[in-house]
Design a protein around this motif. Structure first.
Motif, PDB file in Angstrom:
ATOM      1  N   ILE A 206      -1.315  22.878  -0.893  1.00  0.00           N
ATOM      2  CA  ILE A 206      -1.765  21.502  -0.751  1.00  0.00           C
ATOM      3  C   ILE A 206      -0.800  20.727   0.144  1.00  0.00           C
ATOM      4  O   ILE A 206       0.411  20.776  -0.045  1.00  0.00           O
ATOM      5  N   SER A 207      -1.345  20.029   1.107  1.00  0.00           N
ATOM      6  CA  SER A 207      -0.533  19.205   1.994  1.00  0.00           C
ATOM      7  C   SER A 207      -0.380  17.818   1.363  1.00  0.00           C
ATOM      8  O   SER A 207      -1.308  17.008   1.385  1.00  0.00           O
ATOM      9  N   GLU A 208       0.781  17.583   0.768  1.00  0.00           N
ATOM     10  CA  GLU A 208       1.019  16.284   0.151  1.00  0.00           C
ATOM     11  C   GLU A 208       0.964  15.167   1.199  1.00  0.00           C
ATOM     12  O   GLU A 208       0.581  14.039   0.892  1.00  0.00           O
ATOM     13  N   LYS A 209       1.330  15.491   2.417  1.00  0.00           N
ATOM     14  CA  LYS A 209       1.313  14.504   3.493  1.00  0.00           C
ATOM     15  C   LYS A 209      -0.109  14.000   3.745  1.00  0.00           C
ATOM     16  O   LYS A 209      -0.362  12.802   3.791  1.00  0.00           O
ATOM     17  N   MET A 210      -1.058  14.939   3.877  1.00  0.00           N
ATOM     18  CA  MET A 210      -2.442  14.564   4.152  1.00  0.00           C
ATOM     19  C   MET A 210      -3.078  13.878   2.951  1.00  0.00           C
ATOM     20  O   MET A 210      -3.862  12.931   3.108  1.00  0.00           O
ATOM     21  N   VAL A 211      -2.757  14.355   1.751  1.00  0.00           N
ATOM     22  CA  VAL A 211      -3.305  13.729   0.545  1.00  0.00           C
ATOM     23  C   VAL A 211      -2.819  12.293   0.423  1.00  0.00           C
ATOM     24  O   VAL A 211      -3.589  11.381   0.102  1.00  0.00           O
ATOM     25  N   ALA A 212      -1.524  12.080   0.678  1.00  0.00           N
ATOM     26  CA  ALA A 212      -0.960  10.729   0.586  1.00  0.00           C
ATOM     27  C   ALA A 212      -1.581   9.798   1.624  1.00  0.00           C
ATOM     28  O   ALA A 212      -1.921   8.648   1.319  1.00  0.00           O
ATOM     29  N   ILE A 213      -1.747  10.289   2.844  1.00  0.00           N
ATOM     30  CA  ILE A 213      -2.347   9.462   3.897  1.00  0.00           C
ATOM     31  C   ILE A 213      -3.798   9.146   3.573  1.00  0.00           C
ATOM     32  O   ILE A 213      -4.253   8.003   3.714  1.00  0.00           O
ATOM     33  N   SER A 214      -4.547  10.161   3.103  1.00  0.00           N
ATOM     34  CA  SER A 214      -5.954   9.945   2.756  1.00  0.00           C
ATOM     35  C   SER A 214      -6.080   8.950   1.609  1.00  0.00           C
ATOM     36  O   SER A 214      -6.931   8.047   1.645  1.00  0.00           O
ATOM     37  N   GLY A 215      -5.231   9.115   0.591  1.00  0.00           N
ATOM     38  CA  GLY A 215      -5.252   8.180  -0.526  1.00  0.00           C
ATOM     39  C   GLY A 215      -4.870   6.776  -0.101  1.00  0.00           C
ATOM     40  O   GLY A 215      -5.466   5.794  -0.563  1.00  0.00           O
ATOM     41  N   GLY A 216      -3.886   6.666   0.794  1.00  0.00           N
ATOM     42  CA  GLY A 216      -3.483   5.352   1.292  1.00  0.00           C
ATOM     43  C   GLY A 216      -4.602   4.657   2.035  1.00  0.00           C
ATOM     44  O   GLY A 216      -4.842   3.458   1.839  1.00  0.00           O
ATOM     45  N   ILE A 217      -5.305   5.401   2.866  1.00  0.00           N
ATOM     46  CA  ILE A 217      -6.441   4.824   3.607  1.00  0.00           C
ATOM     47  C   ILE A 217      -7.517   4.347   2.640  1.00  0.00           C
ATOM     48  O   ILE A 217      -8.095   3.260   2.804  1.00  0.00           O
ATOM     49  N   LEU A 218      -7.790   5.156   1.610  1.00  0.00           N
ATOM     50  CA  LEU A 218      -8.816   4.790   0.635  1.00  0.00           C
ATOM     51  C   LEU A 218      -8.435   3.509  -0.102  1.00  0.00           C
ATOM     52  O   LEU A 218      -9.270   2.619  -0.278  1.00  0.00           O
ATOM     53  N   PHE A 219      -7.177   3.398  -0.528  1.00  0.00           N
ATOM     54  CA  PHE A 219      -6.739   2.193  -1.223  1.00  0.00           C
ATOM     55  C   PHE A 219      -6.848   0.963  -0.325  1.00  0.00           C
ATOM     56  O   PHE A 219      -7.249  -0.116  -0.780  1.00  0.00           O
ATOM     57  N   VAL A 220      -6.477   1.103   0.941  1.00  0.00           N
ATOM     58  CA  VAL A 220      -6.573  -0.024   1.871  1.00  0.00           C
ATOM     59  C   VAL A 220      -8.036  -0.437   2.059  1.00  0.00           C
ATOM     60  O   VAL A 220      -8.359  -1.630   2.104  1.00  0.00           O
ATOM     61  N   VAL A 221      -8.932   0.551   2.154  1.00  0.00           N
ATOM     62  CA  VAL A 221     -10.369   0.252   2.280  1.00  0.00           C
ATOM     63  C   VAL A 221     -10.854  -0.516   1.055  1.00  0.00           C
ATOM     64  O   VAL A 221     -11.605  -1.498   1.174  1.00  0.00           O
ATOM     65  N   PHE A 222     -10.426  -0.087  -0.136  1.00  0.00           N
ATOM     66  CA  PHE A 222     -10.803  -0.805  -1.352  1.00  0.00           C
ATOM     67  C   PHE A 222     -10.272  -2.231  -1.325  1.00  0.00           C
ATOM     68  O   PHE A 222     -10.942  -3.175  -1.763  1.00  0.00           O
ATOM     69  N   GLY A 223      -9.045  -2.394  -0.817  1.00  0.00           N
ATOM     70  CA  GLY A 223      -8.468  -3.734  -0.712  1.00  0.00           C
ATOM     71  C   GLY A 223      -9.261  -4.630   0.221  1.00  0.00           C
ATOM     72  O   GLY A 223      -9.505  -5.803  -0.068  1.00  0.00           O
ATOM     73  N   ILE A 224      -9.687  -4.059   1.347  1.00  0.00           N
ATOM     74  CA  ILE A 224     -10.502  -4.827   2.302  1.00  0.00           C
ATOM     75  C   ILE A 224     -11.832  -5.214   1.674  1.00  0.00           C
ATOM     76  O   ILE A 224     -12.326  -6.339   1.854  1.00  0.00           O
ATOM     77  N   GLN A 225     -12.440  -4.285   0.925  1.00  0.00           N
ATOM     78  CA  GLN A 225     -13.694  -4.591   0.243  1.00  0.00           C
ATOM     79  C   GLN A 225     -13.523  -5.727  -0.752  1.00  0.00           C
ATOM     80  O   GLN A 225     -14.395  -6.589  -0.881  1.00  0.00           O
ATOM     81  N   CYS A 226     -12.390  -5.718  -1.456  1.00  0.00           N
ATOM     82  CA  CYS A 226     -12.118  -6.805  -2.405  1.00  0.00           C
ATOM     83  C   CYS A 226     -11.999  -8.145  -1.687  1.00  0.00           C
ATOM     84  O   CYS A 226     -12.495  -9.177  -2.160  1.00  0.00           O
ATOM     85  N   LEU A 227     -11.356  -8.152  -0.523  1.00  0.00           N
ATOM     86  CA  LEU A 227     -11.236  -9.380   0.249  1.00  0.00           C
ATOM     87  C   LEU A 227     -12.598  -9.875   0.717  1.00  0.00           C
ATOM     88  O   LEU A 227     -12.889 -11.080   0.686  1.00  0.00           O
ATOM     89  N   MET A 228     -13.456  -8.946   1.135  1.00  0.00           N
ATOM     90  CA  MET A 228     -14.792  -9.315   1.582  1.00  0.00           C
ATOM     91  C   MET A 228     -15.633  -9.872   0.425  1.00  0.00           C
ATOM     92  O   MET A 228     -16.365 -10.860   0.592  1.00  0.00           O
ATOM     93  N   MET A 229     -15.509  -9.258  -0.719  1.00  0.00           N
ATOM     94  CA  MET A 229     -16.224  -9.768  -1.895  1.00  0.00           C
ATOM     95  C   MET A 229     -15.751 -11.160  -2.244  1.00  0.00           C
ATOM     96  O   MET A 229     -16.516 -12.034  -2.586  1.00  0.00           O
ATOM     97  N   LYS A 230     -14.437 -11.393  -2.096  1.00  0.00           N
ATOM     98  CA  LYS A 230     -13.864 -12.721  -2.363  1.00  0.00           C
ATOM     99  C   LYS A 230     -14.430 -13.735  -1.390  1.00  0.00           C
ATOM    100  O   LYS A 230     -14.797 -14.834  -1.766  1.00  0.00           O
ATOM    101  N   ALA A 231     -14.524 -13.340  -0.101  1.00  0.00           N
ATOM    102  CA  ALA A 231     -15.030 -14.251   0.910  1.00  0.00           C
ATOM    103  C   ALA A 231     -16.502 -14.594   0.667  1.00  0.00           C
ATOM    104  O   ALA A 231     -16.942 -15.717   0.840  1.00  0.00           O
ATOM    105  N   GLU A 232     -17.276 -13.575   0.246  1.00  0.00           N
ATOM    106  CA  GLU A 232     -18.706 -13.792   0.024  1.00  0.00           C
ATOM    107  C   GLU A 232     -18.953 -14.671  -1.196  1.00  0.00           C
ATOM    108  O   GLU A 232     -19.915 -15.446  -1.239  1.00  0.00           O
ATOM    109  N   ASN A 233     -18.068 -14.559  -2.219  1.00  0.00           N
ATOM    110  CA  ASN A 233     -18.257 -15.325  -3.443  1.00  0.00           C
ATOM    111  C   ASN A 233     -17.682 -16.725  -3.363  1.00  0.00           C
ATOM    112  O   ASN A 233     -17.880 -17.536  -4.271  1.00  0.00           O
ATOM    113  N   ALA A 234     -16.910 -16.982  -2.290  1.00  0.00           N
ATOM    114  CA  ALA A 234     -16.268 -18.298  -2.164  1.00  0.00           C
ATOM    115  C   ALA A 234     -17.283 -19.391  -1.906  1.00  0.00           C
ATOM    116  O   ALA A 234     -18.296 -19.157  -1.283  1.00  0.00           O
TER     117      ALA A 234
END
Length: 234
Positions: A206-234
């Protein structure tokens, strides 16, 4: 809850898989399965992760009752971005060696050496002594296999306070908790089964490097989605 059951299930499943692959508890399952019956290791590890997922989701579900929905949404967004950048940093600075695997191997090897009976004790062993030992066992080991309990305890306490647990709490606080439970348990089952039946050969590849990068990208995407939901509900 701000998200459908299917959306919560999908997010939880993806987050769990990318968080748990190559994690310390993943290596615990892989290494223990090499020395003990796989069914016992799988039952212990998966039982601990299931209990931990349910506990985390309950905490997340209860959070809006302690804080306002606005603040739980803000905290969840910050957590996603924080874990995302943290994982990306770990992936970028990762040198390629599996430090988690080496750490778990060293710990388990020490524990097994300390608990291994001496040759003289083995030779002197008898049926009467075995019966006495069974009577002197701790309460839980009279009903459950010591191997199952070891796998459960190592996994449970290894997962406690892990970033995947905190992320699950944040996810359940912001979206459908039932979907988070289902996705989390399925993700844990897939990762643990892969570790138990794939063994150390899979864990070492298992490449911990690739797993960490993939997980980091996923978390950032979730964060962006949360910001968009906040903007839509404002």
């Amino acid at each position: 809850m701000g998200a459908s059951l299917m959306e919560a299930f999908t997010k939880s499943l993806a987050m769990t898989i990318l968080s748990e692959i190559g994690d310390k508890t993943f290596f615990v399952a892989a290494i223990m399965a090499m020395r003990h019956p796989r069914r016992l290791v799988l039952a212990g590890c998966l039982g601990a992760l299931t209990v931990m997922t349910i506990i985390s989701v309950v905490f997340g579900w209860a959070a809006p009752n302690l804080l306002s929905r606005k603040w739980t949404h803000v905290i969840t967004t910050v957590l996603f971005f924080g874990f995302g950048f943290w994982s990306l940093w770990e992936g970028i600075t990762e040198e390629g060696e599996s430090e988690e695997l080496a750490e778990v191997e060293a710990k388990l090897s020490t524990d097994w050496k300390d608990n291994a009976p001496s040759k003289q004790a083995t030779i002197k062993g008898s049926k009467v002594e075995d019966d006495n030992k069974k009577q002197q066992r701790p309460f839980f080991t009279q009903f459950f296999s010591p191997i199952l309990l070891e796998a459960f305890s190592l996994t449970f306490f290894g997962e406690w306070g892990d970033k995947s647990q905190i992320a699950t709490i944040g996810l359940a606080a912001d979206i459908n908790p039932f979907g988070v439970v289902l996705g989390g348990i399925l993700g844990q089952a897939l990762c643990t089964s892969a570790a138990v039946f794939g063994g150390k050969s899979l864990a070492s590849r298992i490449s911990e490097k690739m797993v960490a990068i993939s997980g980091g990208i996923l978390f950032v995407v979730f964060g962006i989605q949360c910001l968009m939901m906040k903007a839509e509900n404002a």
